[in-house]
Scaffold this motif. Structure first.
Motif, PDB file in Angstrom:
ATOM      1  N   SER A  87       0.674  -0.933  -0.153  1.00  0.00           N
ATOM      2  CA  SER A  87       0.190  -0.214  -0.572  1.00  0.00           C
ATOM      3  C   SER A  87       1.256   0.918   0.149  1.00  0.00           C
ATOM      4  N   CYS A  88       1.810   1.214   0.239  1.00  0.00           N
ATOM      5  CA  CYS A  88       2.854   2.527   0.441  1.00  0.00           C
ATOM      6  C   CYS A  88       4.277   2.004  -0.839  1.00  0.00           C
ATOM      7  N   TYR A  89       4.250   1.205  -1.147  1.00  0.00           N
ATOM      8  CA  TYR A  89       5.456   1.212  -3.158  1.00  0.00           C
ATOM      9  C   TYR A  89       4.627   0.053  -3.496  1.00  0.00           C
ATOM     10  N   MET A  90       4.717   1.123  -5.054  1.00  0.00           N
ATOM     11  CA  MET A  90       4.482   0.324  -5.775  1.00  0.00           C
ATOM     12  C   MET A  90       4.503   0.448  -7.156  1.00  0.00           C
ATOM     13  N   LYS A  91       4.093  -0.488  -8.204  1.00  0.00           N
ATOM     14  CA  LYS A  91       4.546   0.169  -9.636  1.00  0.00           C
ATOM     15  C   LYS A  91       3.507   0.862 -10.582  1.00  0.00           C
ATOM     16  N   LEU A  92       4.140   1.466 -11.695  1.00  0.00           N
ATOM     17  CA  LEU A  92       3.586   2.260 -12.626  1.00  0.00           C
ATOM     18  C   LEU A  92       1.857   1.405 -13.042  1.00  0.00           C
ATOM     19  N   ASP A  93       2.043   0.605 -13.184  1.00  0.00           N
ATOM     20  CA  ASP A  93       1.145   0.186 -13.682  1.00  0.00           C
ATOM     21  C   ASP A  93       0.190  -0.069 -11.770  1.00  0.00           C
ATOM     22  N   ASP A  94       0.394  -0.474 -11.135  1.00  0.00           N
ATOM     23  CA  ASP A  94      -0.568  -0.279  -9.242  1.00  0.00           C
ATOM     24  C   ASP A  94      -0.918   1.424  -9.304  1.00  0.00           C
ATOM     25  N   ALA A  95      -0.108   2.500  -9.762  1.00  0.00           N
ATOM     26  CA  ALA A  95      -0.952   3.725  -9.842  1.00  0.00           C
ATOM     27  C   ALA A  95      -2.389   4.142 -10.346  1.00  0.00           C
ATOM     28  N   TYR A  96      -2.242   3.562 -11.838  1.00  0.00           N
ATOM     29  CA  TYR A  96      -3.092   3.822 -12.660  1.00  0.00           C
ATOM     30  C   TYR A  96      -4.527   2.543 -11.384  1.00  0.00           C
ATOM     31  N   ASN A  97      -4.317   1.432 -11.260  1.00  0.00           N
ATOM     32  CA  ASN A  97      -5.672   0.793 -10.781  1.00  0.00           C
ATOM     33  C   ASN A  97      -6.062   1.559  -8.925  1.00  0.00           C
ATOM     34  N   VAL A  98      -5.225   2.262  -8.323  1.00  0.00           N
ATOM     35  CA  VAL A  98      -5.117   3.107  -7.287  1.00  0.00           C
ATOM     36  C   VAL A  98      -6.575   3.842  -8.183  1.00  0.00           C
ATOM     37  N   LEU A  99      -6.643   4.407  -9.172  1.00  0.00           N
ATOM     38  CA  LEU A  99      -7.238   5.788  -9.929  1.00  0.00           C
ATOM     39  C   LEU A  99      -8.769   5.370  -9.851  1.00  0.00           C
ATOM     40  N   LYS A 100      -8.549   3.296 -11.015  1.00  0.00           N
ATOM     41  CA  LYS A 100      -9.580   2.948 -11.574  1.00  0.00           C
ATOM     42  C   LYS A 100     -10.224   2.721  -9.910  1.00  0.00           C
ATOM     43  N   SER A 101      -9.754   2.136  -8.928  1.00  0.00           N
ATOM     44  CA  SER A 101     -10.598   1.912  -8.244  1.00  0.00           C
ATOM     45  C   SER A 101     -11.408   2.772  -7.205  1.00  0.00           C
ATOM     46  N   TRP A 102     -11.136   3.695  -7.493  1.00  0.00           N
ATOM     47  CA  TRP A 102     -11.501   5.836  -6.915  1.00  0.00           C
ATOM     48  C   TRP A 102     -12.836   5.733  -8.582  1.00  0.00           C
ATOM     49  N   GLY A 103     -12.782   4.989  -9.395  1.00  0.00           N
ATOM     50  CA  GLY A 103     -13.802   5.036 -10.155  1.00  0.00           C
ATOM     51  C   GLY A 103     -13.511   5.555 -10.902  1.00  0.00           C
ATOM     52  N   TYR A 104     -12.473   5.914 -11.565  1.00  0.00           N
ATOM     53  CA  TYR A 104     -11.873   7.011 -12.447  1.00  0.00           C
ATOM     54  C   TYR A 104     -11.161   5.787 -13.710  1.00  0.00           C
ATOM     55  N   LYS A 105     -11.876   6.506 -14.862  1.00  0.00           N
ATOM     56  CA  LYS A 105     -11.478   5.763 -15.940  1.00  0.00           C
ATOM     57  C   LYS A 105     -10.280   6.713 -16.565  1.00  0.00           C
ATOM     58  N   PRO A 106      -8.708   5.962 -16.751  1.00  0.00           N
ATOM     59  CA  PRO A 106      -7.423   7.135 -17.235  1.00  0.00           C
ATOM     60  C   PRO A 106      -7.775   7.020 -18.621  1.00  0.00           C
ATOM     61  N   MET A 107      -6.689   8.271 -18.893  1.00  0.00           N
ATOM     62  CA  MET A 107      -6.862   8.905 -20.431  1.00  0.00           C
ATOM     63  C   MET A 107      -5.560   7.451 -20.959  1.00  0.00           C
ATOM     64  N   ASN A 108      -5.370   6.910 -22.346  1.00  0.00           N
ATOM     65  CA  ASN A 108      -4.493   6.086 -22.526  1.00  0.00           C
ATOM     66  C   ASN A 108      -3.921   7.176 -24.146  1.00  0.00           C
ATOM     67  N   LYS A 109      -3.452   8.632 -23.881  1.00  0.00           N
ATOM     68  CA  LYS A 109      -2.583   9.313 -24.685  1.00  0.00           C
ATOM     69  C   LYS A 109      -1.318   8.710 -25.262  1.00  0.00           C
ATOM     70  N   SER A 110      -1.544   8.210 -26.118  1.00  0.00           N
ATOM     71  CA  SER A 110       0.472   7.737 -26.782  1.00  0.00           C
ATOM     72  C   SER A 110       0.439   9.061 -27.665  1.00  0.00           C
ATOM     73  N   LEU A 111       1.811   9.490 -27.143  1.00  0.00           N
ATOM     74  CA  LEU A 111       2.322  10.554 -26.976  1.00  0.00           C
ATOM     75  C   LEU A 111       3.585  10.393 -28.985  1.00  0.00           C
ATOM     76  N   ASN A 112       4.361   8.933 -28.534  1.00  0.00           N
ATOM     77  CA  ASN A 112       5.371   9.018 -28.911  1.00  0.00           C
ATOM     78  C   ASN A 112       6.718  10.106 -29.267  1.00  0.00           C
ATOM     79  N   LEU A 113       7.068  10.604 -28.158  1.00  0.00           N
ATOM     80  CA  LEU A 113       7.836  11.575 -27.738  1.00  0.00           C
ATOM     81  C   LEU A 113       9.158  11.345 -29.458  1.00  0.00           C
TER      82      LEU A 113
END
Length: 498
Positions: A87-113
């Protein structure tokens, strides 16, 4: 919070006996006899018994035979960031999963810089911009404040790609001006990105890309009658030396003409030294109206540490600490213990152990260190120079084929009036070759401890936020550590800001 505090205390207990290793400057490895005084006895005995060739070949083997060195490195892994509660340390995908658990669907823009920045910066900016944008959308913050914005890559991308109002703050006017000029270039480059991406439909014909180099962005706009897409409107820069007393809300309100109830996001990509903890303190201050925090720290050796006492670095530490606004420790847990790391330990935490352990190239990593440590022996013990401990010779070793060549260049750089006997130097080098093998062991130990120390610094900051009543706070690993060694972000959200 209790789980985090308990783990932090466990790491402190583990780390304390090994702090002398982390706080030992490699320059003095031979002159201060670190092999006998600070290297664990079981590792020394094993090296003496089996020899360095056998021990190192086993260490790098895919099928290691457990021994003292491999056990030491393994034990550090039980106390690095991966060992903290999930709950204190997580990977990047898990951070997005936190957002999903709060009821938010993340944007998925691909910038390809591509091509506009170096590979490291492109990776960092694209990953962090996307994460900041998603969390800010969830938080409902339209204005983002970027502390230590530097060249402005992250700020301009948030304004161009995600349509946020962004205020870049940097302490140096040259950086603020540079950010403006780079944004001009980035805007021209951005047009080509939009053309190739379905995420950004073209609204009007793209103006031709003008390759002429002009001195300032104002001159460019005046000559070609163009108006910046974001500069001066959605992306603004100011020069301000930020302290924990800075009124962030006032700065943002003034620049973007928003009301005094507007809530903001505070970000920082590689905030140097104690600026990272300054951002945390700003975030906890109610007057700043900050709802979301995302901060990646760096340069731990420049942190103002409250309880350290190291004669070797005394003058530098006194200069760092003159304002008595300390960056470590910040949690009550470690402050009550008056816990101290020391400058060399913090420098150790700024290393790149992932790169080293991945490359398995111990020669390239340690040859410069051995040359410098051996030069110290030559100057102090052979020639009697006493006040040479902090003299810098720079990155000479990689340019030298032999130690003999290194001595000549180092003596010249140090402006020492020494007659060098080449034969004696060569004999001197042969005499101390055993110390090179020992220094390699010392280097491996420091690299292994680096991850433990960095984890302690970061989790001290996280615990501070929890102690301030901010429950939605965690650390996420954002970047590829082989590209970006300082890759951990503290993310915090005030869900009920009043």
């Amino acid at each position: 919070m209790e789980q985090l505090r308990s783990k932090l205390e466990e790491v402190v207990i583990y780390l304390k006996p090994y702090l002398p290793i982390a706080n030992s400057h490699v320059v003095n490895f031979i002159t201060h006899n670190f092999w006998e005084t600070i290297i664990p006895s079981d590792i020394r005995e094993e090296i003496d018994l089996k020899g360095t060739d056998f021990v190192f070949s086993n260490f790098w083997s895919e099928n290691q035979i457990p021994d003292s060195l491999t056990h030491f490195v393994a034990s550090t892994k039980y106390n690095n960031l991966n060992s903290y509660p999930s709950s204190c340390y997580m990977k990047l995908d898990d951070a997005y999963n936190v957002l999903k658990s709060w009821g938010y669907k993340p944007m998925n823009k691909s910038l390809n810089l591509k091509e506009f920045m170096g590979a490291k910066k492109m990776h960092e900016v694209e990953v962090m911009a996307k994460l900041v944008a998603n969390f800010s959308k969830y938080a409902g913050t339209d204005v983002i404040v970027d502390i230590g914005g530097g060249k402005g890559y992250l700020s301009s991308l948030l304004a161009l790609a995600y349509n946020f109002n962004v205020l870049g703050i940097d302490s140096q006017s040259i950086n603020s001006e540079g950010a403006r000029n780079r944004t001009i270039k980035f805007e021209k480059y951005w047009q080509s990105i939009k053309k190739k991406s379905n995420n950004f439909p073209e609204e009007k014909p793209t103006p031709p890309i003008i390759k002429e180099k002009l001195d300032t962005y104002e001159e460019y706009y005046e000559k070609y009658s163009r108006k910046s897409a974001v500069l001066g409107s959605t992306y603004k820069q100011i020069t301000e030396y930020v302290t924990e007393n800075t009124n962030i809300a006032h700065l943002a309100q003034t620049e973007f003409k928003v009301n005094n109830k507007e809530e903001f996001t505070l970000i920082g990509l590689h905030t140097c030294g104690s600026l990272g903890t300054t951002c945390l303190k700003l975030f906890t201050e109610p007057k700043n109206n900050l709802k979301l925090l995302m901060n990646v720290g760096c340069c731990y050796h420049l942190i103002e540490e409250e309880f350290t006492n190291d004669p070797f670095w005394d003058d530098i530490e006194n200069e760092l600490n003159k304002n008595e606004s300390y960056g470590f420790p910040v949690s009550n847990c470690l402050r009550e213990k008056k816990f101290q790391l020391g400058r060399d330990a913090r420098m150790c935490a700024s290393q790149s152990p992932d790169k080293f352990f991945n490359s398995k190239d111990i020669i390239n990593s340690t040859k410069p260190l051995f040359y410098r440590a051996l030069l110290q022996v030559y100057l102090v013990q052979e020639l009697g120079y006493k006040n040479i401990s902090r003299c810098h010779v720079g990155r000479l070793a990689h340019k030298c084929l032999t130690f003999n060549e290194y001595v000549h260049k180092a003596v010249k750089r140090l402006q020492l009036n020494i007659e060098i006997d080449n034969e004696k130097i060569n004999a001197f080098y042969d005499k101390y070759l055993i110390e090179y093998e020992r220094l390699k062991v010392f280097f491996i130990l420091k690299q292994a401890l680096a991850q433990v120390i960095e984890g302690l610094i970061i989790m001290d900051r996280l615990l501070y936020l929890h102690e301030q009543g901010i429950n939605e706070a965690f650390v996420a690993k954002l970047f590829d550590p082989l590209l970006s060694p300082r890759n951990h972000a503290i993310i915090a959200l005030k869900k009920n800001l009043t």
